[in-house]
Design a protein around this motif. Structure first.
Motif, PDB file in Angstrom:
ATOM      1  N   GLU A 145       0.809  -1.220   0.000  1.00 30.60           N
ATOM      2  CA  GLU A 145       0.000   0.000   0.000  1.00 30.60           C
ATOM      3  C   GLU A 145       0.844   1.272   0.000  1.00 30.60           C
ATOM      4  O   GLU A 145       0.342   2.350  -0.306  1.00 30.60           O
ATOM      5  CB  GLU A 145      -0.940  -0.024   1.212  1.00 30.60           C
ATOM      6  CG  GLU A 145      -2.002  -1.113   1.108  1.00 30.60           C
ATOM      7  CD  GLU A 145      -2.726  -1.393   2.419  1.00 30.60           C
ATOM      8  OE1 GLU A 145      -2.347  -0.757   3.440  1.00 30.60           O
ATOM      9  OE2 GLU A 145      -3.639  -2.238   2.432  1.00 30.60           O
ATOM     10  N   ILE A 146       2.122   1.146   0.307  1.00 32.55           N
ATOM     11  CA  ILE A 146       3.006   2.318   0.335  1.00 32.55           C
ATOM     12  C   ILE A 146       3.350   2.786  -1.069  1.00 32.55           C
ATOM     13  O   ILE A 146       3.325   3.984  -1.372  1.00 32.55           O
ATOM     14  CB  ILE A 146       4.287   1.995   1.124  1.00 32.55           C
ATOM     15  CG1 ILE A 146       3.945   1.755   2.601  1.00 32.55           C
ATOM     16  CG2 ILE A 146       5.309   3.123   0.995  1.00 32.55           C
ATOM     17  CD1 ILE A 146       5.108   1.222   3.412  1.00 32.55           C
ATOM     18  N   THR A 147       3.660   1.838  -1.950  1.00 31.98           N
ATOM     19  CA  THR A 147       4.091   2.161  -3.311  1.00 31.98           C
ATOM     20  C   THR A 147       3.321   1.307  -4.310  1.00 31.98           C
ATOM     21  O   THR A 147       3.363   0.073  -4.209  1.00 31.98           O
ATOM     22  CB  THR A 147       5.599   1.883  -3.487  1.00 31.98           C
ATOM     23  OG1 THR A 147       6.328   2.622  -2.513  1.00 31.98           O
ATOM     24  CG2 THR A 147       6.061   2.282  -4.881  1.00 31.98           C
ATOM     25  N   PRO A 148       2.632   1.898  -5.279  1.00 26.54           N
ATOM     26  CA  PRO A 148       1.966   1.107  -6.332  1.00 26.54           C
ATOM     27  C   PRO A 148       2.997   0.246  -7.064  1.00 26.54           C
ATOM     28  O   PRO A 148       4.022   0.754  -7.532  1.00 26.54           O
ATOM     29  CB  PRO A 148       1.375   2.172  -7.251  1.00 26.54           C
ATOM     30  CG  PRO A 148       1.230   3.386  -6.398  1.00 26.54           C
ATOM     31  CD  PRO A 148       2.395   3.346  -5.445  1.00 26.54           C
ATOM     32  N   SER A 149       2.740  -1.041  -7.129  1.00 24.91           N
ATOM     33  CA  SER A 149       3.728  -1.961  -7.689  1.00 24.91           C
ATOM     34  C   SER A 149       3.022  -3.201  -8.208  1.00 24.91           C
ATOM     35  O   SER A 149       1.815  -3.379  -8.009  1.00 24.91           O
ATOM     36  CB  SER A 149       4.766  -2.334  -6.630  1.00 24.91           C
ATOM     37  OG  SER A 149       4.137  -2.913  -5.488  1.00 24.91           O
ATOM     38  N   ALA A 150       3.778  -4.081  -8.879  1.00 21.58           N
ATOM     39  CA  ALA A 150       3.157  -5.253  -9.500  1.00 21.58           C
ATOM     40  C   ALA A 150       4.209  -6.300  -9.826  1.00 21.58           C
ATOM     41  O   ALA A 150       5.417  -6.064  -9.726  1.00 21.58           O
ATOM     42  CB  ALA A 150       2.414  -4.836 -10.766  1.00 21.58           C
ATOM     43  N   LEU A 151       3.710  -7.466 -10.220  1.00 21.32           N
ATOM     44  CA  LEU A 151       4.531  -8.557 -10.737  1.00 21.32           C
ATOM     45  C   LEU A 151       4.029  -8.921 -12.123  1.00 21.32           C
ATOM     46  O   LEU A 151       2.820  -8.936 -12.368  1.00 21.32           O
ATOM     47  CB  LEU A 151       4.432  -9.802  -9.852  1.00 21.32           C
ATOM     48  CG  LEU A 151       5.024  -9.803  -8.444  1.00 21.32           C
ATOM     49  CD1 LEU A 151       4.730 -11.138  -7.772  1.00 21.32           C
ATOM     50  CD2 LEU A 151       6.515  -9.562  -8.493  1.00 21.32           C
ATOM     51  N   THR A 152       4.953  -9.248 -13.015  1.00 22.02           N
ATOM     52  CA  THR A 152       4.555  -9.741 -14.329  1.00 22.02           C
ATOM     53  C   THR A 152       5.485 -10.884 -14.721  1.00 22.02           C
ATOM     54  O   THR A 152       6.690 -10.827 -14.477  1.00 22.02           O
ATOM     55  CB  THR A 152       4.582  -8.614 -15.384  1.00 22.02           C
ATOM     56  OG1 THR A 152       3.929  -9.049 -16.573  1.00 22.02           O
ATOM     57  CG2 THR A 152       5.993  -8.184 -15.727  1.00 22.02           C
ATOM     58  N   SER A 153       4.939 -11.939 -15.295  1.00 27.13           N
ATOM     59  CA  SER A 153       5.760 -13.067 -15.726  1.00 27.13           C
ATOM     60  C   SER A 153       6.162 -12.877 -17.182  1.00 27.13           C
ATOM     61  O   SER A 153       5.455 -12.243 -17.966  1.00 27.13           O
ATOM     62  CB  SER A 153       5.002 -14.387 -15.564  1.00 27.13           C
ATOM     63  OG  SER A 153       3.884 -14.433 -16.430  1.00 27.13           O
ATOM     64  N   VAL A 154       7.304 -13.436 -17.528  1.00 19.48           N
ATOM     65  CA  VAL A 154       7.791 -13.346 -18.905  1.00 19.48           C
ATOM     66  C   VAL A 154       8.520 -14.644 -19.247  1.00 19.48           C
ATOM     67  O   VAL A 154       9.252 -15.191 -18.430  1.00 19.48           O
ATOM     68  CB  VAL A 154       8.720 -12.123 -19.098  1.00 19.48           C
ATOM     69  CG1 VAL A 154       9.914 -12.178 -18.157  1.00 19.48           C
ATOM     70  CG2 VAL A 154       9.166 -11.995 -20.540  1.00 19.48           C
ATOM     71  N   THR A 155       8.284 -15.144 -20.447  1.00 17.05           N
ATOM     72  CA  THR A 155       8.956 -16.348 -20.930  1.00 17.05           C
ATOM     73  C   THR A 155       9.614 -16.054 -22.272  1.00 17.05           C
ATOM     74  O   THR A 155       9.294 -15.074 -22.950  1.00 17.05           O
ATOM     75  CB  THR A 155       7.973 -17.520 -21.091  1.00 17.05           C
ATOM     76  OG1 THR A 155       6.936 -17.141 -22.012  1.00 17.05           O
ATOM     77  CG2 THR A 155       7.335 -17.895 -19.764  1.00 17.05           C
TER      78      THR A 155
END
Length: 323
Positions: A145-155
């Protein structure tokens, strides 16, 4: 304290039953509404939910069975939910295939699944494991909640090219880094939301559009953006009594089995901000343990799919005990 040096490892293996197997526990992102519904009739599963409710006081059973999905997906809910679902599936293995259960030789868990593996191996009690995973989830939710962030997978991209992309796309006040080493040319990138969006756009232009997928989690796990969660989790871990393990458990941080309870304390804290070395751990396990079968124990079948990319022969021996 427990230590697993080369001699002890060989002695351990020599004492194992004829049927030896590994158990693998999934992590956050494997949750779905309705999980555990088919397990409620298994002996001991209702008691698991009752203990969880007494410890967590959060209506976890109703959330697992009925959702809504958006609430289940929240870090604060899905981490304990995935642990409980995985332990319920392990109970099914114990009840329905006692030979396989007694043949468990080694365990590994992906991210929060590592805590599940430590509960399964007896390093911590179920009550302590539930309290710890709840503290971990709360701390990580706050960090999200402090910093907008994300994970994304890549192949379909090698590590050198991926590292270069991350370095070129990140600004001085952002984070963009490899968070999970899943299988050859299969990685997860973690970072600040603007940097993740630029990465996805750049990957698409590089011909990887169909090989990039945003993950259903709420933040940049296994990156420095999780540092605000470290002290809170460390304090919770200091309250947990750690016991000798029944079988080796792999650390996500090193890709190797834990050697001592002291190392458990150190590496579980580091795991929050450091990448998950899943591929490396699986390769070490395959090289050092003679295993007749693998059991993916918990929601969905993601770990078997990853093992297929690492060692297809081992994947053929994998059975899913689904939650």
């Amino acid at each position: 304290m427990f230590r697993l040096g080369p001699r002890l490892l060989q002695k351990w293996l020599s004492q194992q039953p004829a049927v030896t197997c590994a158990v693998l526990f999934p992590g956050q992102g494997s949750q779905y509404v309705g999980m555990c519904r088919q397990l409620l009739s298994v002996r001991g599963v209702e008691e698991l939910f009752e203990e969880a409710e007494s410890v967590l006081q959060n209506g976890l059973k109703k959330l697992c069975l009925e959702g809504p999905q958006e609430e289940l997906d929240r870090t604060i809910n899905c981490q304990p939910a995935v642990m409980l679902a995985s332990l319920a599936a392990l109970k099914k293995l114990e009840v329905h295939d006692q030979q396989a259960y007694e043949g468990i030789t080694v365990a590994a868990g992906f991210s929060v699944g590592e805590l599940t593996a430590l509960v399964a191996s007896g390093v911590m009690t179920l009550t302590d494991g539930l309290r710890l995973v709840q503290a971990r989830a709360k701390a990580m939710q706050h960090a999200c909640e402090i910093t907008p962030s994300a994970l994304t997978s890549v192949t379909g991209i090698d590590d050198d090219q991926l590292t270069q992309m991350c370095q070129e796309l990140v600004t001085s006040n952002e984070v963009l880094t490899v968070a999970n080493f899943l299988f050859p040319q299969g990685r997860v990138v973690s970072g600040s939301l603007p940097a993740i969006e630029r990465f996805e756009e750049a990957a698409s232009k590089a011909g990887l559009k169909k090989k990039v997928k945003r993950l259903p989690v709420s933040g940049a796990f296994h990156s420095s953006l999780m540092e605000p969660a470290v002290e809170e989790f460390k304090e919770a871990l200091s309250q947990v009594k750690l016991n000798p393990t029944k079988f080796p458990v792999y650390s996500n941080v090193t890709g190797l089995p834990y050697k001592s309870t002291h190392e458990v304390t150190e590496l579980l804290v580091r795991q929050i901000c450091q990448p998950v070395l899943w591929e490396q751990g699986m390769r070490h396990m395959l090289s050092n343990f003679e295993l007749a079968a693998f059991y993916e124990v918990g929601p969905k079948r993601q770990l078997r799919a990853m093992l297929q990319r690492i060692d297809s022969a081992a994947a053929q021996t994998t059975k899913n005990i689904e939650a």
